[in-house]
Design an enzyme around this catalytic site. Structure first.
Site, mmCIF file in Angstrom:
data_model
loop_
_atom_site.group_PDB
_atom_site.id
_atom_site.type_symbol
_atom_site.label_atom_id
_atom_site.label_comp_id
_atom_site.label_asym_id
_atom_site.label_seq_id
_atom_site.Cartn_x
_atom_site.Cartn_y
_atom_site.Cartn_z
ATOM 1 N N ARG A 140 0.897 -1.163 -0.008
ATOM 2 C CA ARG A 140 0.056 -0.040 -0.051
ATOM 3 C C ARG A 140 0.888 1.146 0.035
ATOM 4 N NH1 ARG A 140 -2.573 -3.588 4.102
ATOM 5 N NH2 ARG A 140 -4.460 -4.108 3.440
ATOM 6 N N LYS A 164 -2.284 -2.376 8.174
ATOM 7 C CA LYS A 164 -3.457 -1.947 9.052
ATOM 8 C C LYS A 164 -3.538 -2.631 10.297
ATOM 9 C CE LYS A 164 -7.252 -1.148 6.842
ATOM 10 N NZ LYS A 164 -8.410 -1.453 6.256
ATOM 11 N N HIS A 230 -2.203 2.925 -6.520
ATOM 12 C CA HIS A 230 -2.999 1.451 -6.258
ATOM 13 C C HIS A 230 -2.799 0.503 -7.572
ATOM 14 C CE1 HIS A 230 -4.431 1.844 -2.252
ATOM 15 N NE2 HIS A 230 -5.113 0.826 -2.354
ATOM 16 N N ARG A 233 0.261 -1.816 -7.136
ATOM 17 C CA ARG A 233 -0.180 -2.802 -6.132
ATOM 18 C C ARG A 233 -0.948 -3.853 -6.926
ATOM 19 N NH1 ARG A 233 -0.843 -4.176 -0.751
ATOM 20 N NH2 ARG A 233 -3.175 -4.411 -0.128
ATOM 21 N N HIS A 256 -4.346 -8.501 3.073
ATOM 22 C CA HIS A 256 -5.636 -8.508 3.059
ATOM 23 C C HIS A 256 -6.304 -9.012 4.427
ATOM 24 C CE1 HIS A 256 -6.184 -7.613 -1.467
ATOM 25 N NE2 HIS A 256 -5.830 -6.441 -0.838
ATOM 26 N N TYR A 265 -9.110 -10.579 -7.769
ATOM 27 C CA TYR A 265 -7.994 -10.827 -8.879
ATOM 28 C C TYR A 265 -8.101 -12.190 -9.645
ATOM 29 C CZ TYR A 265 -5.685 -7.197 -6.414
ATOM 30 O OH TYR A 265 -5.280 -5.911 -6.082
#
Length: 283
Positions: A140, A164, A230, A233, A256, A265
């Site tokens: 990210r 995160k 992004h 990524r 994730h 994806y």
């Protein structure tokens, strides 16, 4: 003039002219402040459709529900409508579409576009390294720009990433990426900053700065796609799918929380297969 300078007037507009209650206007301002936190306090005349597209990609990649994404984009639309009405900007609000109900496939770069982009970045060593490293790791942009020098393990070629909710993961990088990184670090004064990527004054870089540099070099490379951090990524993840990586492995590398976020994806993979089939059937 910066976006935030108009937030108070926008709040008054929402309540007194648009008829929203204070609770609704509070949500709008919260959404706008989140946007500013990610991209910086942008000059209103520079706020264009590309920022909105990249913001939608950011929200989707970070697992926000579609209803939440729609609300946040509605907040931006309302703010731009307010600025238009005041004669402060001339933005086509109709261009700012909400995400459709069907799956929105991420924008990815082809191998040729990646090569062209990197060639155009070579005049600026820092920009080149950022693009090269992100295409190699799929971080990210917030993770990329906040990396510390001690997060790197050059000998074993991996980087420790704090994602995160402060969750850490290890992401490997290629030997060619190692070479570029080592050349950069050999010239860097590591005593001036603990951060890996810094400007000429050894200050950390902003997401807004990287977005502008990426967009500028993409234009030079002749890339017509709407591009933002992004996209690098998404390109990284797509290459993994194309080379046989399992969904669970990609989930771990991208950081994730939910496998559902990574499943986008698999739709890209299905689209690629369909494209190959369509081309073959034309012969």
């Amino acid at each position: 003039m910066k976006m935030s300078l108009y937030f108070n007037d926008f709040n008054i507009f929402l309540i007194s002219e648009k008829g929203d209650n204070k609770e609704t206007s509070k949500y709008y301002l919260t959404d706008l402040n989140q946007f500013v936190k990610i991209y910086g306090d942008i000059d209103i005349e520079k706020l264009d459709i590309n920022y909105i597209d990249d913001y939608i990609a950011y929200l989707m990649d970070n697992g926000y529900k579609r209803t939440t994404i729609n609300r946040k984009i509605t907040s931006l639309r309302s703010f731009l409508f307010f600025l238009n009405r005041k004669g402060l900007i001339k933005t086509n609000i109709k261009e700012l579409d909400l995400p459709k109900k069907e799956i929105r496939l991420p924008v990815v770069l082809t191998d040729e576009e990646c090569s062209s982009l990197l060639d155009c970045c070579k005049d600026d060593e820092l920009v080149y390294l950022l693009v090269f490293f992100d295409l190699s790791t799929g971080l990210r942009v917030s993770e990329l720009l906040s990396l510390k020098i001690n997060s790197l393990n050059l000998k074993q070629r991996y980087v420790k990433v704090k994602g995160k909710r402060e969750k850490e993961r290890l992401v490997p990088f290629s030997h060619s990426c190692y070479t570029v990184l080592k050349n950069y670090l050999d010239k860097k004064d590591k005593k001036r900053s603990k951060y890996l990527f810094t400007d000429g004054k050894y200050k950390t870089l902003s997401r807004q700065w990287f977005y502008k540099e990426l967009k500028k070099n993409a234009i030079k490379a002749g890339i017509k796609k709407k591009i933002g951090p992004h996209v690098l990524r998404h390109t990284f993840a797509t290459r993994l799918i194309e080379n046989g990586a399992k969904l669970k492995q990609i989930q771990e590398l991208l950081g994730h929380k939910k496998i559902e976020t990574t499943e986008i994806y698999t739709h890209l993979e299905n689209k690629t297969v369909k494209d190959i089939y369509d081309i073959s059937m034309r012969r």
